[in-house]
Design a protein around this motif. Structure first.
Motif, PDB file in Angstrom:
ATOM      1  N   VAL A  29      55.188 123.161 -23.532  1.00 44.44           N
ATOM      2  CA  VAL A  29      55.267 122.305 -22.352  1.00 44.44           C
ATOM      3  C   VAL A  29      56.627 122.470 -21.672  1.00 44.44           C
ATOM      4  O   VAL A  29      57.666 122.435 -22.337  1.00 44.44           O
ATOM      5  CB  VAL A  29      55.104 120.817 -22.751  1.00 44.44           C
ATOM      6  CG1 VAL A  29      54.970 119.939 -21.511  1.00 44.44           C
ATOM      7  CG2 VAL A  29      53.927 120.609 -23.676  1.00 44.44           C
ATOM      8  N   THR A  31      59.176 120.554 -19.425  1.00 49.55           N
ATOM      9  CA  THR A  31      59.363 119.113 -19.256  1.00 49.55           C
ATOM     10  C   THR A  31      60.551 118.797 -18.351  1.00 49.55           C
ATOM     11  O   THR A  31      61.334 119.677 -17.995  1.00 49.55           O
ATOM     12  CB  THR A  31      59.599 118.450 -20.624  1.00 49.55           C
ATOM     13  OG1 THR A  31      60.790 119.000 -21.194  1.00 49.55           O
ATOM     14  CG2 THR A  31      58.413 118.649 -21.554  1.00 49.55           C
ATOM     15  N   GLN A  40      54.734 111.179 -20.339  1.00 44.79           N
ATOM     16  CA  GLN A  40      53.855 111.992 -21.186  1.00 44.79           C
ATOM     17  C   GLN A  40      54.521 112.348 -22.519  1.00 44.79           C
ATOM     18  O   GLN A  40      53.835 112.721 -23.471  1.00 44.79           O
ATOM     19  CB  GLN A  40      53.413 113.267 -20.462  1.00 44.79           C
ATOM     20  CG  GLN A  40      52.388 113.007 -19.383  1.00 44.79           C
ATOM     21  CD  GLN A  40      51.795 114.285 -18.821  1.00 44.79           C
ATOM     22  OE1 GLN A  40      51.812 115.347 -19.462  1.00 44.79           O
ATOM     23  NE2 GLN A  40      51.249 114.209 -17.626  1.00 44.79           N
ATOM     24  N   LEU A  44      52.710 113.154 -26.099  1.00 45.67           N
ATOM     25  CA  LEU A  44      53.017 114.358 -26.879  1.00 45.67           C
ATOM     26  C   LEU A  44      53.465 113.974 -28.291  1.00 45.67           C
ATOM     27  O   LEU A  44      53.023 114.578 -29.277  1.00 45.67           O
ATOM     28  CB  LEU A  44      54.105 115.178 -26.179  1.00 45.67           C
ATOM     29  CG  LEU A  44      53.708 115.835 -24.860  1.00 45.67           C
ATOM     30  CD1 LEU A  44      54.939 116.388 -24.149  1.00 45.67           C
ATOM     31  CD2 LEU A  44      52.666 116.923 -25.078  1.00 45.67           C
ATOM     32  N   ASP A  60      58.974 122.056 -26.651  1.00 45.07           N
ATOM     33  CA  ASP A  60      59.422 121.385 -25.434  1.00 45.07           C
ATOM     34  C   ASP A  60      60.510 122.208 -24.763  1.00 45.07           C
ATOM     35  O   ASP A  60      61.571 122.433 -25.335  1.00 45.07           O
ATOM     36  CB  ASP A  60      59.940 120.000 -25.849  1.00 45.07           C
ATOM     37  CG  ASP A  60      60.611 119.222 -24.735  1.00 45.07           C
ATOM     38  OD1 ASP A  60      60.552 119.641 -23.560  1.00 45.07           O
ATOM     39  OD2 ASP A  60      61.201 118.168 -25.053  1.00 45.07           O
ATOM     40  N   PHE A 125      55.643 119.487 -16.861  1.00 47.83           N
ATOM     41  CA  PHE A 125      54.594 119.087 -17.791  1.00 47.83           C
ATOM     42  C   PHE A 125      53.316 119.905 -17.655  1.00 47.83           C
ATOM     43  O   PHE A 125      52.228 119.419 -17.954  1.00 47.83           O
ATOM     44  CB  PHE A 125      54.334 117.567 -17.735  1.00 47.83           C
ATOM     45  CG  PHE A 125      55.459 116.792 -18.375  1.00 47.83           C
ATOM     46  CD1 PHE A 125      55.453 116.503 -19.726  1.00 47.83           C
ATOM     47  CD2 PHE A 125      56.551 116.408 -17.615  1.00 47.83           C
ATOM     48  CE1 PHE A 125      56.507 115.826 -20.317  1.00 47.83           C
ATOM     49  CE2 PHE A 125      57.628 115.726 -18.184  1.00 47.83           C
ATOM     50  CZ  PHE A 125      57.599 115.436 -19.545  1.00 47.83           C
ATOM     51  N   THR A 126      53.444 121.169 -17.237  1.00 45.58           N
ATOM     52  CA  THR A 126      52.346 122.116 -17.381  1.00 45.58           C
ATOM     53  C   THR A 126      52.294 122.466 -18.863  1.00 45.58           C
ATOM     54  O   THR A 126      53.335 122.654 -19.501  1.00 45.58           O
ATOM     55  CB  THR A 126      52.592 123.370 -16.520  1.00 45.58           C
ATOM     56  OG1 THR A 126      52.636 122.976 -15.149  1.00 45.58           O
ATOM     57  CG2 THR A 126      51.501 124.407 -16.732  1.00 45.58           C
ATOM     58  N   LYS A 127      51.095 122.542 -19.414  1.00 45.71           N
ATOM     59  CA  LYS A 127      50.946 122.734 -20.857  1.00 45.71           C
ATOM     60  C   LYS A 127      50.118 123.983 -21.150  1.00 45.71           C
ATOM     61  O   LYS A 127      49.147 124.249 -20.453  1.00 45.71           O
ATOM     62  CB  LYS A 127      50.253 121.510 -21.469  1.00 45.71           C
ATOM     63  CG  LYS A 127      51.003 120.213 -21.245  1.00 45.71           C
ATOM     64  CD  LYS A 127      50.036 119.026 -21.370  1.00 45.71           C
ATOM     65  CE  LYS A 127      50.527 117.820 -20.642  1.00 45.71           C
ATOM     66  NZ  LYS A 127      50.482 117.938 -19.176  1.00 45.71           N
ATOM     67  N   ARG A 139      45.366 126.489 -20.301  1.00 46.11           N
ATOM     68  CA  ARG A 139      46.489 125.981 -19.513  1.00 46.11           C
ATOM     69  C   ARG A 139      46.045 124.669 -18.883  1.00 46.11           C
ATOM     70  O   ARG A 139      44.915 124.563 -18.401  1.00 46.11           O
ATOM     71  CB  ARG A 139      46.853 126.992 -18.428  1.00 46.11           C
ATOM     72  CG  ARG A 139      47.927 126.529 -17.466  1.00 46.11           C
ATOM     73  CD  ARG A 139      48.224 127.616 -16.465  1.00 46.11           C
ATOM     74  NE  ARG A 139      49.159 127.155 -15.446  1.00 46.11           N
ATOM     75  CZ  ARG A 139      49.909 127.975 -14.724  1.00 46.11           C
ATOM     76  NH1 ARG A 139      49.831 129.281 -14.903  1.00 46.11           N
ATOM     77  NH2 ARG A 139      50.723 127.489 -13.817  1.00 46.11           N
ATOM     78  N   SER A 142      49.925 119.518 -14.828  1.00 49.40           N
ATOM     79  CA  SER A 142      50.820 118.385 -15.092  1.00 49.40           C
ATOM     80  C   SER A 142      50.071 117.059 -15.163  1.00 49.40           C
ATOM     81  O   SER A 142      50.446 116.167 -15.919  1.00 49.40           O
ATOM     82  CB  SER A 142      51.862 118.280 -13.976  1.00 49.40           C
ATOM     83  OG  SER A 142      52.559 119.482 -13.841  1.00 49.40           O
ATOM     84  N   PRO A 146      48.474 114.275 -22.321  1.00 51.68           N
ATOM     85  CA  PRO A 146      48.319 114.849 -23.665  1.00 51.68           C
ATOM     86  C   PRO A 146      47.075 114.356 -24.399  1.00 51.68           C
ATOM     87  O   PRO A 146      46.378 115.148 -25.038  1.00 51.68           O
ATOM     88  CB  PRO A 146      49.603 114.413 -24.373  1.00 51.68           C
ATOM     89  CG  PRO A 146      50.608 114.318 -23.283  1.00 51.68           C
ATOM     90  CD  PRO A 146      49.836 113.764 -22.101  1.00 51.68           C
TER      91      PRO A 146
END
Length: 159
Positions: A29, A31, A40, A44, A60, A125-127, A139, A142, A146
């Protein structure tokens, strides 16, 4: 190349090989501490507490490229996360995720799983979800919280 071929900078500026995470499910992520999505961190941390013993690792990577929302030093950001959200997963050194100076790990992640904007990260906060074999499999934008990806994480942990 695989995700395990990359090294990332820790907050103490030592390099850490992602091969140290082989066999784990990873949630990576980007952040920021001053973003509307910053809460978020709580979600997480909840995922990490629930599933770390089963092989989940959350990585992170603070990034200050979106609205100057992660302005502190690496240590200030880590302290903020630990004090405000009681995070226990590792916070790495601040990186860039877009542009020519983007961290090689993020170039790889974006190449493996493009988003709505192609090979760019839209916001904090793209994961990215990585399976136990090191494949970047999903993917998330944002806006995806979570807790909304818990079922995907569980599915990967079960494999």
């Amino acid at each position: 190349m695989s995700i395990y071929d990359y090294q990332v900078k820790q907050t103490n500026h030592e390099m850490k090989s992602l091969s140290d995470y082989k066999g784990n499910v990873l949630l990576i992520v980007n952040t920021a501490t001053g973003c509307g999505f910053t809460p978020q961190y709580e979600g997480l941390q909840n995922l990490y507490e629930k599933y770390q013993s089963e092989g989940l690792e959350i990585l992170d990577f603070p990034c200050n490229q979106f609205g100057n929302q992660a302005p502190g030093s690496d240590q200030e950001i880590t302290d903020f996360c630990q004090l405000t959200y009681q995070t226990t997963f590792e916070t790495f050194a601040k990186i860039k995720v877009n542009g020519e100076e983007a961290d090689p790990l993020y170039k790889y992640l974006k190449n493996e799983q493009g988003g709505l904007l192609g090979k760019t990260i839209k916001w904090n906060f793209t994961k990215f979800l990585v399976n136990r074999k090191g494949d970047v499999i999903k993917r998330y934008a944002s806006t995806v919280k979570p807790e909304e990806i818990e079922s995907d994480i569980l599915a990967e942990l079960a494999k």
